[in-house]
Design a protein around this motif. Structure first.
Motif, PDB file in Angstrom:
ATOM      1  N   VAL A  39       0.842  -1.208   0.000  1.00 57.16           N
ATOM      2  CA  VAL A  39       0.000   0.000   0.000  1.00 57.16           C
ATOM      3  C   VAL A  39       0.873   1.252   0.000  1.00 57.16           C
ATOM      4  O   VAL A  39       0.607   2.211  -0.720  1.00 57.16           O
ATOM      5  N   ILE A  40       1.934   1.232   0.817  1.00 55.30           N
ATOM      6  CA  ILE A  40       2.853   2.366   0.867  1.00 55.30           C
ATOM      7  C   ILE A  40       3.506   2.569  -0.499  1.00 55.30           C
ATOM      8  O   ILE A  40       3.603   3.697  -1.015  1.00 55.30           O
ATOM      9  N   PHE A  41       3.948   1.478  -1.086  1.00 52.83           N
ATOM     10  CA  PHE A  41       4.626   1.544  -2.392  1.00 52.83           C
ATOM     11  C   PHE A  41       3.683   2.101  -3.460  1.00 52.83           C
ATOM     12  O   PHE A  41       4.044   3.002  -4.236  1.00 52.83           O
ATOM     13  N   ILE A  42       2.466   1.577  -3.499  1.00 55.02           N
ATOM     14  CA  ILE A  42       1.492   2.024  -4.513  1.00 55.02           C
ATOM     15  C   ILE A  42       1.147   3.492  -4.311  1.00 55.02           C
ATOM     16  O   ILE A  42       0.981   4.253  -5.279  1.00 55.02           O
ATOM     17  N   GLN A  43       1.023   3.931  -3.058  1.00 53.82           N
ATOM     18  CA  GLN A  43       0.660   5.326  -2.817  1.00 53.82           C
ATOM     19  C   GLN A  43       1.742   6.286  -3.315  1.00 53.82           C
ATOM     20  O   GLN A  43       1.436   7.307  -3.930  1.00 53.82           O
ATOM     21  N   LEU A  44       2.996   5.962  -3.068  1.00 47.49           N
ATOM     22  CA  LEU A  44       4.073   6.839  -3.523  1.00 47.49           C
ATOM     23  C   LEU A  44       4.106   6.918  -5.058  1.00 47.49           C
ATOM     24  O   LEU A  44       4.298   7.995  -5.635  1.00 47.49           O
ATOM     25  N   ILE A  45       3.925   5.758  -5.725  1.00 50.22           N
ATOM     26  CA  ILE A  45       3.866   5.757  -7.191  1.00 50.22           C
ATOM     27  C   ILE A  45       2.653   6.548  -7.664  1.00 50.22           C
ATOM     28  O   ILE A  45       2.733   7.368  -8.592  1.00 50.22           O
ATOM     29  N   GLY A  46       1.521   6.327  -7.021  1.00 48.73           N
ATOM     30  CA  GLY A  46       0.293   7.006  -7.419  1.00 48.73           C
ATOM     31  C   GLY A  46       0.383   8.508  -7.274  1.00 48.73           C
ATOM     32  O   GLY A  46      -0.139   9.259  -8.118  1.00 48.73           O
ATOM     33  N   GLU A  47       1.027   8.992  -6.220  1.00 50.63           N
ATOM     34  CA  GLU A  47       1.167  10.436  -6.037  1.00 50.63           C
ATOM     35  C   GLU A  47       1.988  11.051  -7.164  1.00 50.63           C
ATOM     36  O   GLU A  47       1.682  12.138  -7.662  1.00 50.63           O
ATOM     37  N   GLY A  48       3.052  10.353  -7.571  1.00 46.14           N
ATOM     38  CA  GLY A  48       3.858  10.872  -8.670  1.00 46.14           C
ATOM     39  C   GLY A  48       3.070  10.954  -9.966  1.00 46.14           C
ATOM     40  O   GLY A  48       3.136  11.956 -10.683  1.00 46.14           O
TER      41      GLY A  48
END
Length: 425
Positions: free
Chosen positions: A341-350
């Protein structure tokens, strides 16, 4: 999760302003570059209107009168063009040759040689070219009619003292390429004071000189029968006649062509005419395209350099953002958020930051088009078509750069032990 990413971006809006400005500039530059490369690709892929595969230019030289080898007998001086047509016949009879043809010195694909012409219509005139050719030209270069039929109809039109116009002319003056067949058109040729009415016997496919040039306004007329050409001396061969052969595919191999040239040196030495060289048409193509392709390669190198710098900037920016948010990431993991979830959120924000600048970048692109700043082309490419393809290329390229820049710091952040992440809190 999307709502969470939006809130996070809003909370960091001041820090995101510079990132958004950077992405906007880069996205706009990529749109411009993608448009240029897309237009050049479409130009390159358009049909030429002729086929140079297995075609060779046969260079014939003429022995000067001052040479000791000059043949002074009447048959080779007064009737020197008979020797030329004997050479044509010898080439046609060679088992390795598929067909032979010749044109005036003013028509040579990839060389931009032409006489000029002005096509007239009601309240309209267009400038184009006169191409004087032997009817067999259409066979040698496998030129088709505008509706895709073979060269026979084009050849017959010239033999019947009619002209052949390119589809570009017919479409402009008669609305449809096939509608030009059987019509009359007024043309003023270079150096002529008055226009002449010509009867269009056939319409050939649209033609251009090379892969990055526009389709030409042009018409073909018969260079003249053998009896008519024989009234000229052999000096007409010096730059005024281009002789071409189409080799059979089985004979068009380097070692076989060397033997062909060696054989022809003897067979084509007739009177005061001799074989000077046999050059593949691909040579002239490469010579003409070299400068254009070099410019495109330089453009691609510049774009790659830009992307490399963008990658460094994105990696640095998102690495810094990820390191700053370590306490926050640790807190979220402590209350149950998974590493994925943390990984996906950081990618998603970019990617969401990229989506924010999409509309402004497109508006900049459209305005550049309105100001005629974008790459010009004679092709019928709509702005919507160019925008869609350029947008997809630019967006996907920049998205991959952002993901590549975030993946490593995002993985590092997701692997943190919550206890270590929270120790500074």
């Amino acid at each position: 999760m999307i709502a969470s990413m939006i809130r996070q971006m809003w909370n960091e809006r001041k820090a995101n302003v510079l990132i958004l400005l950077e992405l906007l500039v880069v996205f706009s530059c990529l749109l411009y570059a993608a448009d240029y490369l897309y237009v050049k690709y479409k130009e390159y892929k358009q049909p030429l209107g002729f086929d140079i595969s297995h075609v060779y230019k046969v260079w014939l030289g003429v022995v000067p009168e001052t040479s000791a080898d000059y043949d002074t007998t009447a048959v080779h001086t007064t009737n020197g063009m008979d020797d030329f047509f004997t050479i044509v016949d010898r080439l046609e009879k060679d088992s390795r040759v598929e067909t032979v043809g010749y044109t005036s010195g003013n028509h040579f694909h990839y060389m931009y040689f032409n006489r000029f012409a002005t096509f007239h219509g009601i309240k309209m005139q267009r400038y184009g070219f006169v191409r004087d050719v032997d009817p067999s030209y259409f066979r040698v270069f496998k030129v088709k009619t505008a509706d895709g039929q073979s060269w026979e109809k084009l050849e017959n039109a010239l033999r019947n003292n009619q002209i052949v116009v390119t589809a570009t002319v017919a479409e402009r003056y008669f609305g449809k390429a096939t509608e030009g067949r059987g019509k009359d058109i007024w043309i003023t040729n270079q150096g002529d004071a008055d226009s002449i009415v010509y009867h269009i016997g056939e319409v050939c496919e649209p033609q251009r000189y090379q892969e990055f040039s526009s389709y030409d306004y042009a018409y073909y007329r018969n260079l003249g029968g053998r009896d008519e050409l024989k009234k000229y001396g052999i000096e007409i061969l010096s730059g005024n006649i281009n002789l071409f052969v189409r080799m059979k595919p089985s004979a068009d191999k380097p070692e076989l062509m060397q033997q062909f040239r060696k054989d022809m040196e003897q067979q084509l030495r007739l009177g005061n005419i001799y074989l000077s060289d046999v050059t593949p048409m691909s040579y002239y193509r490469e010579e003409v395209l070299r400068s254009v392709l070099d410019n495109i390669r330089l453009y691609v190198v510049a774009v790659c350099f830009l992307l490399f710098n963008v990658l460094l900037g994105v990696v640095g920016t998102f690495w810094f953002r990820a390191r700053q948010r370590i306490p926050e990431i640790g807190l979220r993991m402590a209350v149950g958020a998974s590493r994925m979830v943390i990984f996906i959120q950081l990618i998603g924000e970019g990617l969401m930051l990229l989506a924010v600048v999409t509309l402004p970048a497109v508006l900049i692109y459209v305005n550049l088009g309105q100001l005629d700043v974008l790459t010009t082309t004679s092709m019928d490419l709509s702005m919507i078509d160019r925008l869609v393809h350029s947008f997809l290329i630019a967006f996907l390229t920049l998205a991959m750069m952002i993901v590549a820049g975030i993946v490593f710091p995002a993985k590092q952040a997701a692997r943190l032990n919550p206890t270590e992440a929270l120790k500074d809190e």
